[in-house]
Enzyme design. Structure first.
Site, PDB file in Angstrom:
ATOM      1  N   GLN A  78      14.899 -20.441   0.714  1.00 13.33           N
ATOM      2  CA  GLN A  78      16.061 -19.664   0.241  1.00 13.33           C
ATOM      3  C   GLN A  78      15.578 -18.253  -0.094  1.00 13.33           C
ATOM      4  OE1 GLN A  78      17.234 -21.057  -3.595  1.00 13.33           O
ATOM      5  NE2 GLN A  78      19.154 -19.934  -3.642  1.00 13.33           N
ATOM      6  N   GLY A  79      16.012 -17.269   0.675  1.00 16.21           N
ATOM      7  CA  GLY A  79      15.558 -15.886   0.476  1.00 16.21           C
ATOM      8  C   GLY A  79      16.596 -15.056  -0.249  1.00 16.21           C
ATOM      9  N   SER A 112      15.988 -13.845  -4.029  1.00 17.41           N
ATOM     10  CA  SER A 112      15.339 -12.924  -4.977  1.00 17.41           C
ATOM     11  C   SER A 112      14.469 -11.891  -4.273  1.00 17.41           C
ATOM     12  CB  SER A 112      14.460 -13.702  -5.958  1.00 17.41           C
ATOM     13  OG  SER A 112      15.200 -14.692  -6.592  1.00 17.41           O
ATOM     14  N   SER A 151      10.534 -20.234  -2.484  1.00 14.46           N
ATOM     15  CA  SER A 151       9.900 -21.564  -2.489  1.00 14.46           C
ATOM     16  C   SER A 151       9.822 -22.119  -1.075  1.00 14.46           C
ATOM     17  CB  SER A 151      10.703 -22.540  -3.359  1.00 14.46           C
ATOM     18  OG  SER A 151      10.784 -22.056  -4.677  1.00 14.46           O
ATOM     19  N   GLU A 198      22.980 -25.535  -6.027  1.00 15.18           N
ATOM     20  CA  GLU A 198      21.582 -25.699  -6.443  1.00 15.18           C
ATOM     21  C   GLU A 198      21.505 -26.148  -7.903  1.00 15.18           C
ATOM     22  OE1 GLU A 198      19.383 -22.040  -6.289  1.00 15.18           O
ATOM     23  OE2 GLU A 198      17.544 -22.969  -7.052  1.00 15.18           O
TER      24      GLU A 198
HETATM   25  C1  LIG Z   1       9.493 -21.853  -9.664  1.00 12.38           C
HETATM   26  C2  LIG Z   1      10.442 -20.819  -9.140  1.00 12.38           C
HETATM   27  C3  LIG Z   1      10.999 -20.986  -7.888  1.00 12.38           C
HETATM   28  C4  LIG Z   1      11.864 -20.025  -7.376  1.00 12.38           C
HETATM   29  N1  LIG Z   1      12.352 -20.205  -6.111  1.00 12.38           N
HETATM   30  C5  LIG Z   1      13.151 -19.256  -5.579  1.00 12.38           C
HETATM   31  C6  LIG Z   1      13.603 -19.391  -4.219  1.00 12.38           C
HETATM   32  O1  LIG Z   1      13.288 -20.361  -3.528  1.00 12.38           O
HETATM   33  N2  LIG Z   1      14.379 -18.408  -3.714  1.00 12.38           N
HETATM   34  C7  LIG Z   1      14.756 -17.315  -4.449  1.00 12.38           C
HETATM   35  O2  LIG Z   1      15.500 -16.491  -3.927  1.00 12.38           O
HETATM   36  N3  LIG Z   1      14.325 -17.156  -5.731  1.00 12.38           N
HETATM   37  C8  LIG Z   1      13.531 -18.097  -6.304  1.00 12.38           C
HETATM   38  N4  LIG Z   1      13.073 -17.939  -7.599  1.00 12.38           N
HETATM   39  C9  LIG Z   1      13.395 -16.705  -8.307  1.00 12.38           C
HETATM   40  C10 LIG Z   1      14.323 -16.843  -9.493  1.00 12.38           C
HETATM   41  O3  LIG Z   1      15.648 -17.094  -9.089  1.00 12.38           O
HETATM   42  C11 LIG Z   1      14.194 -15.530 -10.287  1.00 12.38           C
HETATM   43  O4  LIG Z   1      12.871 -15.493 -10.773  1.00 12.38           O
HETATM   44  C12 LIG Z   1      15.167 -15.438 -11.433  1.00 12.38           C
HETATM   45  O5  LIG Z   1      16.472 -15.275 -10.954  1.00 12.38           O
HETATM   46  C13 LIG Z   1      14.829 -14.268 -12.387  1.00 12.38           C
HETATM   47  O6  LIG Z   1      14.673 -13.082 -11.684  1.00 12.38           O
HETATM   48  P1  LIG Z   1      13.368 -12.172 -11.880  1.00 12.38           P
HETATM   49  O7  LIG Z   1      12.157 -13.034 -11.712  1.00 12.38           O
HETATM   50  O8  LIG Z   1      13.515 -11.003 -10.979  1.00 12.38           O
HETATM   51  O9  LIG Z   1      13.398 -11.712 -13.381  1.00 12.38           O
HETATM   52  P2  LIG Z   1      14.222 -10.480 -13.982  1.00 12.38           P
HETATM   53  O10 LIG Z   1      15.627 -10.554 -13.550  1.00 12.38           O
HETATM   54  O11 LIG Z   1      13.463  -9.226 -13.694  1.00 12.38           O
HETATM   55  O12 LIG Z   1      14.146 -10.796 -15.520  1.00 12.38           O
HETATM   56  C14 LIG Z   1      12.958 -10.532 -16.296  1.00 12.38           C
HETATM   57  C15 LIG Z   1      13.257 -10.939 -17.732  1.00 12.38           C
HETATM   58  O13 LIG Z   1      14.336 -10.126 -18.256  1.00 12.38           O
HETATM   59  C16 LIG Z   1      15.387 -10.963 -18.721  1.00 12.38           C
HETATM   60  N5  LIG Z   1      16.685 -10.342 -18.412  1.00 12.38           N
HETATM   61  C17 LIG Z   1      17.066  -9.763 -17.238  1.00 12.38           C
HETATM   62  N6  LIG Z   1      18.341  -9.320 -17.340  1.00 12.38           N
HETATM   63  C18 LIG Z   1      18.769  -9.636 -18.587  1.00 12.38           C
HETATM   64  C19 LIG Z   1      19.991  -9.464 -19.292  1.00 12.38           C
HETATM   65  N7  LIG Z   1      21.044  -8.876 -18.720  1.00 12.38           N
HETATM   66  N8  LIG Z   1      20.076  -9.921 -20.564  1.00 12.38           N
HETATM   67  C20 LIG Z   1      19.026 -10.543 -21.164  1.00 12.38           C
HETATM   68  N9  LIG Z   1      17.830 -10.733 -20.544  1.00 12.38           N
HETATM   69  C21 LIG Z   1      17.702 -10.296 -19.286  1.00 12.38           C
HETATM   70  C22 LIG Z   1      15.250 -12.267 -17.948  1.00 12.38           C
HETATM   71  O14 LIG Z   1      15.834 -13.348 -18.632  1.00 12.38           O
HETATM   72  C23 LIG Z   1      13.728 -12.397 -17.835  1.00 12.38           C
HETATM   73  O15 LIG Z   1      13.203 -12.941 -19.029  1.00 12.38           O
HETATM   74  C24 LIG Z   1      12.202 -18.876  -8.137  1.00 12.38           C
HETATM   75  C25 LIG Z   1      11.641 -18.713  -9.416  1.00 12.38           C
HETATM   76  C26 LIG Z   1      10.770 -19.655  -9.916  1.00 12.38           C
HETATM   77  C27 LIG Z   1      10.175 -19.443 -11.274  1.00 12.38           C
END
Ligand SMILES: Cc1cc2nc3c(=O)[nH]c(=O)nc-3n(C[C@H](O)[C@H](O)[C@H](O)COP(=O)(O)OP(=O)(O)OC[C@H]3O[C@@H](n4cnc5c(N)ncnc54)[C@H](O)[C@@H]3O)c2cc1C
Length: 359
Positions: free
Chosen positions: A94-95, A97, A129, A212
């Site tokens: 799933q692409g 993020s 993932s 999901e």
């Molecule tokens: C094990 C794992 C598997 C994953 N698999 C996939 C996958 O297969 N495909 C895919 O597309 N993605 C995948 N992801 C990505 C996941 O969906 C994102 O990591 C998640 O949506 C958070 O985005 P980010 O990492 O960019 O963090 P950010 O959005 O940059 O957030 C960083 C921090 O800031 C906080 N924050 C951000 N905005 C706010 C707000 N408005 N208010 C309060 N706090 C805030 C967040 O809670 C977090 O603590 C995976 C992640 C993990 C950990």
């Protein structure tokens, strides 16, 4: 058994489940399913977990790509992709993020530019993932740069062996590399790989994310129930064997986990109803996710505390498999982030259920 060998074994298990008719239970018969309900599929998964059987490994196939294709794809796309997806013969990722688009997914910048019969993809995905094993990716890309953020996005099926794709696995705290960075450098995607209407990928993506969150939740709830049962039975058996009393703190924490999981169990029926009606992800899914993640982290944290210093030992000190509980503890940390962070879920609950002012 190394990670690759284990993966292939589980993939074979998924094939057997498919051949026996236990996967895609709620999908229409013409799409390779059994035409039953989500409740039937949830019951199959829960019974598998309760019996201690492993889960089919291709989670993205079953809870993200599959349900999205069933709902939005053309008949030709369904015929081509669904049977091998369900059987586990083809692996999906799933692409969504990107480095600067996670919680704020609508700010994604990967661009798909129409050039004759193809879209040309340029950009980068992250945390994808299973990308290093995947044959296909269900990917979000911007197809109209002039439209507002939520409007100009489309969902595409991308062949992961296309020229211009580079996958770089990232190592997690568990030591495994389940997810990767994916670089897209002028990758050509046939226009017939568009899923759903052009520029309306946000709606498709909301369905994918809703599926999901709630489908995974049903499975993980059953897994957490089993883990808590195994943990409390082992702690009880160990105390009986040694004659040592179980501390009040441990008893209280086992009870607290039990309460959290029972509270969630009481909501499962409603979760299934939302899935049946394909309701986009909302505040009630966020409540489920918050309770479940906190319960899971409490269960696995409890296991490590029960092990105390033995958590670093190999084998089964105090009757507990230290490697397994350590791995599961670390893995459970990622659930605070994957599929939408806990902070974002709390924001949703605060604004949409509790009517608090927007942050
Ligand atoms: C094990 C794992 C598997 C994953 N698999 C996939 C996958 O297969 N495909 C895919 O597309 N993605 C995948 N992801 C990505 C996941 O969906 C994102 O990591 C998640 O949506 C958070 O985005 P980010 O990492 O960019 O963090 P950010 O959005 O940059 O957030 C960083 C921090 O800031 C906080 N924050 C951000 N905005 C706010 C707000 N408005 N208010 C309060 N706090 C805030 C967040 O809670 C977090 O603590 C995976 C992640 C993990 C950990």
């Amino acid at each position: 058994m190394d990670v690759d060998e284990r993966f292939e074994r589980l993939r074979d298990w998924q094939r057997r489940l498919y051949e026996a008719g236990w996967l895609g239970v709620d999908w229409p018969v013409e799409d390779g399913g059994r035409g039953l309900t989500v409740l039937h599929q949830a019951a199959v998964m829960q019974e598998l977990i309760r019996s201690g059987a492993p889960m089919p490994p291709l989670v993205v196939n079953l809870v993200v790509a599959g349900p999205t294709i069933v709902r939005f794809a053309s008949p030709e796309q369904k015929r081509r992709y669904l049977p091998p997806l369900l059987a586990g013969d083809e692996v999906w990722c799933q692409g969504f993020s990107e480095p600067d688009a996670g919680s704020d997914l609508a700010s994604l910048r990967t661009r798909a530019t129409r050039c004759g019969d193809v879209f040309v993809l340029r950009g980068q995905k992250v945390w994808t993932s299973y990308a290093h094993r995947a044959d296909f990716c269900i990917m979000l890309a911007r197809t109209d740069s002039d439209a507002p953020p939520h409007k100009g996005i489309s969902q595409l099926i991308v062949d992961m062996r296309s020229p211009g794709i580079v996958v770089r696995p990232l190592r997690q705290i568990t030591g495994d590399s389940e997810f990767s960075e994916v670089f897209l450098d002028d990758v050509e995607v046939p226009v017939e790989n568009l899923v759903g209407p052009l520029n309306e990928g946000w709606k498709v993506a909301m369905h994918s994310l809703g599926s999901e969150r709630s489908r995974i939740l049903l499975q993980r709830h059953a897994s957490a129930e089993l883990a808590l049962k195994q943990l409390s039975q082992t702690i009880g058996a160990q105390a009986k064997r040694t004659g040592a009393a179980i501390s009040d703190d441990l008893v209280r924490r086992i009870g607290a986990c039990r309460v959290q999981l029972s509270a969630l169990g009481a909501q499962v029926g409603k979760t299934v109803e939302r899935l049946e009606s394909a309701t986009p992800p909302g505040a009630l899914d966020s409540v489920d996710k918050l309770i479940l993640t906190e319960a899971e982290q409490s269960v696995y944290g409890l296991a490590l505390d029960a092990l105390g210093p033995y958590r670093l030992a190999q084998g089964t000190p105090l009757g507990l498999d230290s490697e397994r509980w350590q791995h599961d503890y670390f893995y459970a940390r990622s659930w605070s982030i994957s599929g939408g962070t806990l902070q974002i879920q709390r924001n949703i609950v605060a604004e949409r259920l509790l009517d608090l002012p927007r942050t």
